[in-house]
Design an enzyme around this catalytic site. Structure first.
Site, PDB file in Angstrom:
ATOM      1  N   CYS A  71      33.938  13.069 -67.319  1.00  0.00           N
ATOM      2  CA  CYS A  71      33.897  11.652 -66.954  1.00  0.00           C
ATOM      3  C   CYS A  71      32.449  11.154 -66.902  1.00  0.00           C
ATOM      4  CB  CYS A  71      34.646  11.415 -65.646  1.00  0.00           C
ATOM      5  SG  CYS A  71      35.062   9.668 -65.374  1.00  0.00           S
ATOM      6  N   HIS A 109      40.114  13.178 -66.711  1.00  0.00           N
ATOM      7  CA  HIS A 109      39.983  14.186 -65.664  1.00  0.00           C
ATOM      8  C   HIS A 109      40.962  15.328 -65.923  1.00  0.00           C
ATOM      9  CE1 HIS A 109      37.575  12.175 -62.265  1.00  0.00           C
ATOM     10  NE2 HIS A 109      37.431  11.416 -63.343  1.00  0.00           N
ATOM     11  N   GLU A 138      41.227  18.011 -64.380  1.00  0.00           N
ATOM     12  CA  GLU A 138      41.636  18.660 -63.134  1.00  0.00           C
ATOM     13  C   GLU A 138      42.715  17.886 -62.382  1.00  0.00           C
ATOM     14  OE1 GLU A 138      39.085  15.433 -61.674  1.00  0.00           O
ATOM     15  OE2 GLU A 138      39.058  16.757 -63.416  1.00  0.00           O
TER      16      GLU A 138
END
Length: 686
Positions: free
Chosen positions: A81, A168, A170
């Site tokens: 990001c 993202h 994660e």
């Protein structure tokens, strides 16, 4: 694998922490972005991950030491990001407002299947948290993934071990986050394996930067005496992303070799620096593949290019007999000729400096260091000299009676004969034997010209990104080629830029623009180009990873001094275990010089042309010890041998071709060579 995780004060950093630990088997070390960079033990780490975070990468508070991690660490880096945006901005891209804020929103991500996206389906679902986005990427950064709103979702640096993802991985709502981290782990480990390979190589590369940039021709005259074999790979036209460096060298180094190959004999002949010659019965590409593997030296991390010495020379068209063609004609010249260069001077036209490269066996570096020192002194002296004005080409041209295509110049096929062969091509196409036939003609003339002055004239008339002067014992090759055949990175990235479609430059700005627009929009030219794009895609798909071959640019007009050209760009990534030589073998000869389907069309060409092409329409450039390569298509090129000059011209015949227009195109393409030889434009062929 030990990983440094830089936290840009984000609320998701420890979710990344878990995924990194799962992928590497070790928990990462987390430091905030305002830590003291100088106190970090970078030697303890194998990779760095730069976390997401609020704000913008151009603000010190928001990005902190993340900037140093990307620019100074030398380690593999994955930016997530904000980290992704930072990579883009630090290398010249733009970071601005995204089309709309995307916070906690899900998008489909489409990708090339390369690097961090290897083995993942396309598209897949990912969660986005960003108001800013990276745009206007410089050529050294390559996009790998996109969302449906056109935002770049993944990128990599073409030379450095840097990757970024805008989404993202994660997030609990993202697919394949663990797989992306595992792919980054594999990329980092592969990078370190390549660096360790340097210690296993019997050779050592020595590099010295010299902060001056003399005129390229002065370097050729002042540093290379011109005896034996010499090369000058010449970016006489510097184009962003295409040409920044020129390379010069000769065969005087202790490890230098000069090798030739003739298809009819099947023997590689190698003359060493001590004058002894060895002969090996081996197909050329097999020999080259073995030598590059045996002598492999990883890219030096402080070099801005991938040529770390190696083989410089040409592949002649008749080498097709060892790829997809038949041994129909025998060239008077070697079918391949290369200098193994253990010394080279690189001119960086962008940064205004030089790099000196010298190769020696480990533990025997006195000669290399002495050459670096002496050559640096010579370059510094040359930099203060004012380059001489180029001598007019006509001073060195063919005898006046042979001006243009005059009585002393001989085309293999005169105009009437060439028109008849165009008609034969059209019949073959109508009968379904071919889609596109790249018909060519050879022109020869007696000349008293010598290579360096004549090349000086040619490069002044027609500056191009892929110019070259090869002065070899049997012949000299003077190339003003605008066309990239293949460039292959040490990391396996491949690019081809075929040219199909040509217009002359106009006499006025208005006429020039009209010709340019006509080229861009004419159905016939686009059809020519499209068929070769599909052919090159086919060739690359035979050696590239599934899903990696793509066409980022289709039907772009590029303008050079004599002509406008219609150019497309095809890229891919080699399958693991596929060598550079194997890739070139799969694509040779370049489809823009054969037509399609390649094998059947080359049979038609052999019958209609009634003779060898020789060096013309082959490939010219370098195969580096790093595993990289950069080759141009041999067009707009003069070959000097035995008191004669020869060059080839031609064009692609398709069902929409007009015979007179096709012949005129060959005349247009010949202008640079003829003007260099006799100082006059082509008036026509006889």
């Amino acid at each position: 694998m030990r990983t440094l995780l830089i936290d840009n004060y984000d609320s998701f950093t420890h979710n990344l922490f878990q995924y990194i630990g799962e992928a590497t088997g070790q928990p990462p070390v987390v430091v905030p972005n305002d830590a003291d960079w100088s106190r970090l033990p970078l030697e303890d780490f194998d990779a760095i991950v730069v976390s997401p975070g609020p704000g913008s990468p151009d603000r010190e508070r928001d990005f902190g030491i993340s900037r140093r991690a990307i620019t100074d660490s030398g380690l593999p880096v994955l930016g997530v990001c904000l980290g992704h945006q930072g990579i883009a901005q630090l290398f010249g891209g733009t970071v601005g407002l995204a089309p709309e804020p995307m916070h906690g929103r899900v998008s489909e991500v489409r990708h090339t299947g390369e690097d961090v996206f290897r083995g993942l389906p396309s598209p897949f679902t990912a969660v986005r948290y960003h108001s800013l986005a990276a745009t206007d990427l410089p050529d050294e950064l390559e996009p790998l993934a996109w969302s449906d709103d056109g935002v770049v979702m993944g990128l990599r640096h073409r030379e450095k071990p840097l990757w970024g993802v805008q989404f993202h991985p994660e997030s609990i709502g993202s697919d394949f986050g663990r797989e992306i981290m595992a792919n980054f782990r594999d990329l980092a480990l592969a990078h370190h394996r390549a660096r360790r390979d340097a210690a296993d190589s019997p050779y050592e590369l020595h590099v010295r930067r010299v902060d001056v940039l003399p005129d390229a021709e002065e370097v050729r005259r002042g540093c290379l005496p011109g005896e034996g074999a010499t090369f000058w790979l010449d970016s006489s036209s510097v184009l962003e992303g295409a040409s920044r460096f020129s390379f010069l060298g000769d065969d005087r180094g202790p490890l230098a070799e000069y090798l030739t190959y003739r298809v009819a004999d099947g023997v590689v002949s190698v003359r060493g620096s001590d004058g002894t010659t060895t002969r090996t019965r081996r197909p050329f590409f097999s020999y080259l593949e073995e030598q590059l593997e045996r002598r492999r030296v990883p890219v030096a991390p402080d070099l801005p290019f991938e040529f770390n010495l190696g083989y410089v020379g040409y592949l002649g068209y008749e080498l097709k007999a060892e790829t997809t063609g038949d041994p129909a004609h025998r060239s008077p010249h070697p079918d391949a000729a290369f200098l193994f260069a253990d010394r080279a001077i690189a001119l960086d036209h962008q940064e205004g400096c030089c790099y000196l490269l010298a190769l020696d066996r480990r533990g025997h570096d006195d000669g290399a260091r002495a050459w670096l020192r002496e050559t640096a002194e010579t370059l510094t002296g040359l930099a203060v000299r004012v380059p001489a004005e180029p001598t007019p080409a006509m001073v060195f041209g063919v005898p006046e009676a042979a001006a243009g295509f005059g009585p002393l110049a001989r085309a293999r096929h005169d105009k009437d004969a060439y028109l008849k062969r165009i008609d034969e091509c059209l019949k073959e196409i109508r009968n379904g034997e071919s889609y596109e036939i790249c018909l060519t003609n050879m022109v020869t003339a007696p000349t008293e010209a010598t290579a360096l002055p004549l090349y000086s004239a040619l490069r002044a008339i027609s500056p191009v990104p892929y110019g070259a002067l090869l002065e070899f014992p049997e012949l000299s090759v003077l190339s003003a080629s605008p066309e990239r055949f293949l460039t292959i990175g040490a990391d396996g990235g491949v690019e081809s830029k075929p040219i199909k479609g040509t217009r002359p430059r106009g006499g006025t700005a208005e006429e020039d623009e009209r010709l340019r627009a006509d080229l861009a929009g004419r159905e016939k030219d686009r059809a020519e180009n499209l068929m070769i794009v599909d052919l090159v895609r086919n060739d690359l798909n035979s050696v590239c990873a599934i899903g990696s071959v793509h066409v980022p640019r289709l039907f772009e007009v590029e303008t050079y001094a004599p002509v406008h050209q219609l150019v497309s760009t095809i890229r891919g990534r080699l399958r693991p275990g596929t060598s550079t030589a194997a890739c070139v073998r799969a694509a040779f000869p370049g489809g823009s010089m054969t037509g399609a389907p390649k094998k059947r069309t080359m049979e038609i060409i052999d019958r209609l042309e009634e003779g060898p092409r020789g060096v013309y329409s082959g490939a010219l450039g370098w195969f580096a010890l790093s595993g990289a390569a950069d080759l141009s298509i041999v067009i707009r090129t003069i070959v000097l041998a035995d008191g004669r000059a020869e060059f080839g011209v031609g064009g692609a015949i398709v069902s929409l071709s007009d015979q007179e227009e096709e012949f005129t195109e060959t005349v247009v393409k010949a202008r640079a060579m003829v003007t260099a030889l006799d100082g006059s434009a082509v008036a026509g062929a006889r």
